[in-house]
Design a protein around this motif. Sequence first.
Motif, PDB file in Angstrom:
ATOM      1  N   GLU A  29       0.130  14.231   1.190  1.00 37.50           N
ATOM      2  CA  GLU A  29      -0.007  13.940   2.626  1.00 37.50           C
ATOM      3  C   GLU A  29       0.635  15.018   3.488  1.00 37.50           C
ATOM      4  O   GLU A  29       0.167  15.268   4.593  1.00 37.50           O
ATOM      5  CB  GLU A  29       0.502  12.540   2.978  1.00 37.50           C
ATOM      6  CG  GLU A  29       1.948  12.292   2.715  1.00 37.50           C
ATOM      7  CD  GLU A  29       2.363  10.851   3.038  1.00 37.50           C
ATOM      8  OE1 GLU A  29       1.751  10.214   3.909  1.00 37.50           O
ATOM      9  OE2 GLU A  29       3.321  10.376   2.406  1.00 37.50           O
TER      10      GLU A  29
ATOM     11  N   CYS B 147       0.837  -1.205   0.000  1.00 34.19           N
ATOM     12  CA  CYS B 147       0.000   0.000   0.000  1.00 34.19           C
ATOM     13  C   CYS B 147       0.869   1.250   0.000  1.00 34.19           C
ATOM     14  O   CYS B 147       1.983   1.233   0.527  1.00 34.19           O
ATOM     15  CB  CYS B 147      -0.863   0.073   1.259  1.00 34.19           C
ATOM     16  SG  CYS B 147      -1.880  -1.367   1.530  1.00 34.19           S
ATOM     17  N   GLY B 148       0.320   2.314  -0.516  1.00 37.92           N
ATOM     18  CA  GLY B 148       0.937   3.640  -0.394  1.00 37.92           C
ATOM     19  C   GLY B 148       2.353   3.670  -0.940  1.00 37.92           C
ATOM     20  O   GLY B 148       2.631   3.252  -2.067  1.00 37.92           O
ATOM     21  N   THR B 149       3.248   4.188  -0.115  1.00 39.91           N
ATOM     22  CA  THR B 149       4.641   4.317  -0.525  1.00 39.91           C
ATOM     23  C   THR B 149       5.265   2.959  -0.815  1.00 39.91           C
ATOM     24  O   THR B 149       6.048   2.810  -1.768  1.00 39.91           O
ATOM     25  CB  THR B 149       5.406   5.074   0.584  1.00 39.91           C
ATOM     26  OG1 THR B 149       4.982   6.435   0.534  1.00 39.91           O
ATOM     27  CG2 THR B 149       6.892   5.012   0.403  1.00 39.91           C
TER      28      THR B 149
ATOM     29  N   VAL C  32       5.124  10.101  10.001  1.00 39.70           N
ATOM     30  CA  VAL C  32       4.098   9.343   9.288  1.00 39.70           C
ATOM     31  C   VAL C  32       4.491   9.159   7.818  1.00 39.70           C
ATOM     32  O   VAL C  32       4.339   8.078   7.257  1.00 39.70           O
ATOM     33  CB  VAL C  32       2.724  10.046   9.435  1.00 39.70           C
ATOM     34  CG1 VAL C  32       1.728   9.488   8.428  1.00 39.70           C
ATOM     35  CG2 VAL C  32       2.193   9.861  10.852  1.00 39.70           C
ATOM     36  N   ALA C  33       5.014  10.205   7.208  1.00 38.36           N
ATOM     37  CA  ALA C  33       5.401  10.089   5.796  1.00 38.36           C
ATOM     38  C   ALA C  33       6.673   9.253   5.682  1.00 38.36           C
ATOM     39  O   ALA C  33       7.687   9.547   6.288  1.00 38.36           O
ATOM     40  CB  ALA C  33       5.623  11.476   5.209  1.00 38.36           C
ATOM     41  N   SER C  34       6.579   8.228   4.871  1.00 41.16           N
ATOM     42  CA  SER C  34       7.691   7.280   4.755  1.00 41.16           C
ATOM     43  C   SER C  34       8.796   7.829   3.855  1.00 41.16           C
ATOM     44  O   SER C  34       8.529   8.324   2.766  1.00 41.16           O
ATOM     45  CB  SER C  34       7.136   5.981   4.173  1.00 41.16           C
ATOM     46  OG  SER C  34       8.111   4.985   4.207  1.00 41.16           O
TER      47      SER C  34
ATOM     48  N   LYS D  27       3.739  12.237  -1.487  1.00 42.29           N
ATOM     49  CA  LYS D  27       4.382  12.991  -0.405  1.00 42.29           C
ATOM     50  C   LYS D  27       3.773  14.388  -0.295  1.00 42.29           C
ATOM     51  O   LYS D  27       3.538  14.894   0.792  1.00 42.29           O
ATOM     52  CB  LYS D  27       5.899  13.111  -0.632  1.00 42.29           C
ATOM     53  CG  LYS D  27       6.687  11.847  -0.388  1.00 42.29           C
ATOM     54  CD  LYS D  27       6.989  11.631   1.071  1.00 42.29           C
ATOM     55  CE  LYS D  27       6.552  10.355   1.670  1.00 42.29           C
ATOM     56  NZ  LYS D  27       6.206   9.161   1.106  1.00 42.29           N
TER      57      LYS D  27
ATOM     58  N   THR E 268       0.153  -3.431   8.419  1.00 50.13           N
ATOM     59  CA  THR E 268      -0.907  -2.896   7.568  1.00 50.13           C
ATOM     60  C   THR E 268      -1.943  -3.985   7.264  1.00 50.13           C
ATOM     61  O   THR E 268      -1.619  -5.020   6.674  1.00 50.13           O
ATOM     62  CB  THR E 268      -0.295  -2.334   6.265  1.00 50.13           C
ATOM     63  OG1 THR E 268       0.623  -1.311   6.633  1.00 50.13           O
ATOM     64  CG2 THR E 268      -1.343  -1.776   5.341  1.00 50.13           C
TER      65      THR E 268
ATOM     66  N   SER F  14       6.095  -3.939   3.382  1.00 56.00           N
ATOM     67  CA  SER F  14       5.457  -3.127   4.426  1.00 56.00           C
ATOM     68  C   SER F  14       6.498  -2.624   5.417  1.00 56.00           C
ATOM     69  O   SER F  14       7.269  -3.407   5.949  1.00 56.00           O
ATOM     70  CB  SER F  14       4.408  -3.964   5.168  1.00 56.00           C
ATOM     71  OG  SER F  14       3.875  -3.244   6.250  1.00 56.00           O
ATOM     72  N   GLN F  15       6.510  -1.336   5.651  1.00 55.45           N
ATOM     73  CA  GLN F  15       7.398  -0.761   6.655  1.00 55.45           C
ATOM     74  C   GLN F  15       7.008  -1.274   8.044  1.00 55.45           C
ATOM     75  O   GLN F  15       7.832  -1.817   8.765  1.00 55.45           O
ATOM     76  CB  GLN F  15       7.311   0.774   6.593  1.00 55.45           C
ATOM     77  CG  GLN F  15       8.315   1.541   7.459  1.00 55.45           C
ATOM     78  CD  GLN F  15       8.032   1.511   8.946  1.00 55.45           C
ATOM     79  OE1 GLN F  15       8.932   1.180   9.733  1.00 55.45           O
ATOM     80  NE2 GLN F  15       6.819   1.815   9.356  1.00 55.45           N
ATOM     81  N   SER F  16       5.745  -1.079   8.391  1.00 54.57           N
ATOM     82  CA  SER F  16       5.294  -1.380   9.751  1.00 54.57           C
ATOM     83  C   SER F  16       5.147  -2.875  10.000  1.00 54.57           C
ATOM     84  O   SER F  16       5.279  -3.344  11.125  1.00 54.57           O
ATOM     85  CB  SER F  16       3.940  -0.708  10.003  1.00 54.57           C
ATOM     86  OG  SER F  16       2.977  -1.239   9.103  1.00 54.57           O
TER      87      SER F  16
HETATM   88  C1  F6R Z   1       3.213   7.325   2.834  1.00 50.44           C
HETATM   89  C2  F6R Z   1       2.943   6.312   3.839  1.00 50.44           C
HETATM   90  C3  F6R Z   1       1.878   5.288   3.595  1.00 50.44           C
HETATM   91  C4  F6R Z   1       2.432   3.889   3.852  1.00 50.44           C
HETATM   92  C5  F6R Z   1       1.345   2.826   3.705  1.00 50.44           C
HETATM   93  C6  F6R Z   1       1.902   1.416   3.888  1.00 50.44           C
HETATM   94  O1  F6R Z   1       4.246   8.167   3.197  1.00 50.44           O
HETATM   95  O2  F6R Z   1       3.593   6.297   4.853  1.00 50.44           O
HETATM   96  O3  F6R Z   1       1.391   5.394   2.296  1.00 50.44           O
HETATM   97  O4  F6R Z   1       3.476   3.670   2.948  1.00 50.44           O
HETATM   98  O5  F6R Z   1       0.346   3.046   4.652  1.00 50.44           O
HETATM   99  O6  F6R Z   1       2.437   1.244   5.165  1.00 50.44           O
HETATM  100  P1  F6R Z   1       3.369   0.023   5.506  1.00 50.44           P
HETATM  101  O7  F6R Z   1       4.599   0.131   4.679  1.00 50.44           O
HETATM  102  O8  F6R Z   1       3.662   0.153   6.975  1.00 50.44           O
HETATM  103  O9  F6R Z   1       2.604  -1.225   5.175  1.00 50.44           O
END
Ligand code: F6R
Length: 369
Positions: A245, A57-59, A155-157, A242, A109, A104-106
């Motif tokens: 958001e 998702c997203g970034t 919050v912004a990746s 970017k 998600t 996924s960073q976190s």
């Molecule tokens: C953009 C941002 C979001 C995340 C997205 C996925 O700057 O932070 O678009 O990239 O919610 O999140 P993760 O990578 O944690 O699954």
Amino acid sequence: EKGGYDYFMLKEIAEQPKAVADTLLGRIDGAGRLTLDEVRIPDAVLRAADKIVIIACGTAFHAGLIAKYAIEHWTRIPCEVELASEFRYRDPILGQRTLVIAISQSGETMDTLMALRHAREQGAKVLAVCNTNGSTIPRESDAVLYTHAGPEVAVASTKAFLTQLVACYLLALYLGQVRGTKWGDEIHAVVRELARIGDEVERVLETMEPVRALARSLAHKDTVLFLGRHVGYPVALEGALKLKELAYMHAEGFAAGELKHGPIALIEEDLPVVVVVPSPRGRSVLHDKIVSNIQEIRARGARTIVIAEEGDEAVVPYADHLVRIPATPTLLQPLVSTVPLQVFACELATARGNEVDQPRNLAKSVTVE
Ligand code: F6R
């Protein structure tokens, strides 16, 4: 904890050279071969894979879009990239020879988690690319390749995105290595280049003052458009995300080749348009095409903000603002071209009085579908 920076985002942007280097650490041996022991999926399974599906998702989705170019080029395995939130609702075609990569960073998600569960139920192997040790997505995957960006608080990746790219390049090269694709020399050149890329990101960071000044001068604008081709297209999407958001501005990314199919109608006097220019070396056809795109929009009044490699003189006559990035192999260019876009969005957010680390309506980890 912000290490002297006003915002976590600034700190995390500045940490990118180290984040990139840490993600490479121990994964390339002295002979330039990839050693990804964490990818605990048997070589036989990797060799048999007939399709790769990236979900994110997203970034992280933008990182996946860029990864597709590298994976298909170096492995010749067809690769699809899908928004995790769309994936399981369209009855996707998956099987035991499908390799799914969940980025996924976190690692929490919900959309991505539900998509990966669906993929595993259909018999696919799932490899997570994740920044958070022991989070849910890696725990539920068959294997995990960790990005070593360190904790990302804003919050912004930013730094997570760059390390997602590095991890995906490593993975693409590794798949190429395991499958013995014909790109041997190119792969070695890329590995050598990856080892230097942290220094190049550092060089970009050192030259960002004009980008900040430009951002401040555009703080009153309503719209900014972003154009790119090839891997520059997902970079354009990321630049626009970017800006949405952080600056709460109307920002859109387009594939430059699509201009004439509609978006060019948006161009009007003094509209800022950021153009990510591919390397003039190698794939020069692409480069020529984007130079004519820049000419076209400028002839219609656009204020062009051109991101181009050092030594690319062809763009100079058409650039109202020129941002230089170091020359890199085409596929790796997003590692350097994204950085000015992050700085641009962060500075615009500040100039507009927005909360940089905690944009309105957003959460760092989205644990609902
Ligand atoms: C953009 C941002 C979001 C995340 C997205 C996925 O700057 O932070 O678009 O990239 O919610 O999140 P993760 O990578 O944690 O699954």
